[in-house]
Design a protein around this motif. Structure first.
Motif, PDB file in Angstrom:
ATOM      1  N   GLU A   1     -10.696   7.068 -16.216  1.00 15.23           N
ATOM      2  CA  GLU A   1     -10.867   5.654 -16.584  1.00 15.23           C
ATOM      3  C   GLU A   1     -10.271   5.381 -17.965  1.00 15.23           C
ATOM      4  O   GLU A   1      -9.560   4.390 -18.154  1.00 15.23           O
ATOM      5  CB  GLU A   1     -12.352   5.315 -16.579  1.00 15.23           C
ATOM      6  N   LYS A   2     -10.519   6.248 -18.936  1.00 20.00           N
ATOM      7  CA  LYS A   2      -9.981   6.068 -20.288  1.00 20.00           C
ATOM      8  C   LYS A   2      -8.466   6.179 -20.290  1.00 20.00           C
ATOM      9  O   LYS A   2      -7.784   5.414 -20.981  1.00 20.00           O
ATOM     10  CB  LYS A   2     -10.594   7.083 -21.257  1.00 20.00           C
TER      11      LYS A   2
ATOM     12  N   ASP B   1     -17.093  18.365 -13.363  1.00 19.24           N
ATOM     13  CA  ASP B   1     -16.067  18.098 -12.366  1.00 19.24           C
ATOM     14  C   ASP B   1     -16.007  16.649 -11.918  1.00 19.24           C
ATOM     15  O   ASP B   1     -14.935  16.133 -11.623  1.00 19.24           O
ATOM     16  CB  ASP B   1     -16.271  18.993 -11.134  1.00 19.24           C
ATOM     17  N   VAL B   2     -17.132  15.982 -11.838  1.00 23.16           N
ATOM     18  CA  VAL B   2     -17.156  14.623 -11.301  1.00 23.16           C
ATOM     19  C   VAL B   2     -17.282  13.586 -12.405  1.00 23.16           C
ATOM     20  O   VAL B   2     -16.384  12.785 -12.626  1.00 23.16           O
ATOM     21  CB  VAL B   2     -18.300  14.458 -10.269  1.00 23.16           C
ATOM     22  N   HIS B   3     -18.385  13.619 -13.119  1.00 18.75           N
ATOM     23  CA  HIS B   3     -18.663  12.563 -14.089  1.00 18.75           C
ATOM     24  C   HIS B   3     -17.656  12.548 -15.236  1.00 18.75           C
ATOM     25  O   HIS B   3     -17.126  11.496 -15.588  1.00 18.75           O
ATOM     26  CB  HIS B   3     -20.083  12.676 -14.629  1.00 18.75           C
ATOM     27  N   TYR B   4     -17.379  13.703 -15.834  1.00 20.50           N
ATOM     28  CA  TYR B   4     -16.439  13.739 -16.945  1.00 20.50           C
ATOM     29  C   TYR B   4     -15.031  13.383 -16.480  1.00 20.50           C
ATOM     30  O   TYR B   4     -14.322  12.638 -17.154  1.00 20.50           O
ATOM     31  CB  TYR B   4     -16.426  15.103 -17.638  1.00 20.50           C
ATOM     32  N   GLU B   5     -14.622  13.891 -15.336  1.00 20.59           N
ATOM     33  CA  GLU B   5     -13.273  13.579 -14.845  1.00 20.59           C
ATOM     34  C   GLU B   5     -13.130  12.087 -14.523  1.00 20.59           C
ATOM     35  O   GLU B   5     -12.076  11.511 -14.766  1.00 20.59           O
ATOM     36  CB  GLU B   5     -12.921  14.446 -13.633  1.00 20.59           C
ATOM     37  N   ASN B   6     -14.184  11.457 -13.977  1.00 25.82           N
ATOM     38  CA  ASN B   6     -14.137  10.006 -13.750  1.00 25.82           C
ATOM     39  C   ASN B   6     -14.002   9.261 -15.070  1.00 25.82           C
ATOM     40  O   ASN B   6     -13.210   8.322 -15.191  1.00 25.82           O
ATOM     41  CB  ASN B   6     -15.380   9.531 -13.001  1.00 25.82           C
TER      42      ASN B   6
ATOM     43  N   ASN C   1      -5.828   3.225 -21.436  1.00 29.37           N
ATOM     44  CA  ASN C   1      -4.772   3.458 -22.422  1.00 29.37           C
ATOM     45  C   ASN C   1      -3.394   3.167 -21.836  1.00 29.37           C
ATOM     46  O   ASN C   1      -2.525   2.629 -22.512  1.00 29.37           O
ATOM     47  CB  ASN C   1      -4.831   4.888 -22.947  1.00 29.37           C
ATOM     48  N   LYS C   2      -3.193   3.523 -20.571  1.00 32.01           N
ATOM     49  CA  LYS C   2      -1.903   3.278 -19.916  1.00 32.01           C
ATOM     50  C   LYS C   2      -1.660   1.771 -19.783  1.00 32.01           C
ATOM     51  O   LYS C   2      -0.561   1.280 -20.018  1.00 32.01           O
ATOM     52  CB  LYS C   2      -1.892   3.942 -18.536  1.00 32.01           C
TER      53      LYS C   2
END
Length: 101
Positions: A62-63, A53-58, A67-68
């Motif tokens: 960020e990625k 929930d926290v680390h992967y979503e951060n 890309n944007k």
């Protein structure tokens, strides 16, 4: 912990044999292994949820932001910058290699 099974008072227990006696791993009077194991198993689910929930979503956010920004930079530079990059790579607009004199 110990993987060794020892017979104590006619009963097989997991423990270690010392000159002064036997330390039973799963006996709360001898060690805190059961409490430690319970705590780790209980909090393992919390650790997995926090990781997801926290680390992967951060990381994912960020990625996506990177890309944007890259996509926005390519649009801001316009098609001439993209064509210039293709020419620099030796590829014509049609996707064919440029002929060299």
């Amino acid at each position: 912990g110990s993987n060794q099974m020892i017979e104590v008072k006619g009963k097989k227990v997991r423990g270690r044999l010392y000159p002064w006696g036997v330390v039973e791993v799963e006996n709360p009077e001898h060690c805190d292994f059961i409490k430690l194991r319970t705590m780790l198993i209980t909090h393992m689910q919390d650790l997995q949820e926090v990781t997801q929930d926290v680390h992967y979503e951060n990381y994912r956010s960020e990625k996506l932001a990177i890309n944007k920004r890259r996509a926005g930079a390519a649009v801001a530079l316009g098609p001439s910058a993209t064509a210039g990059a293709a020419v620099a790579a030796g590829v014509a607009k049609e996707g064919q290699p440029e002929e060299k004199d």
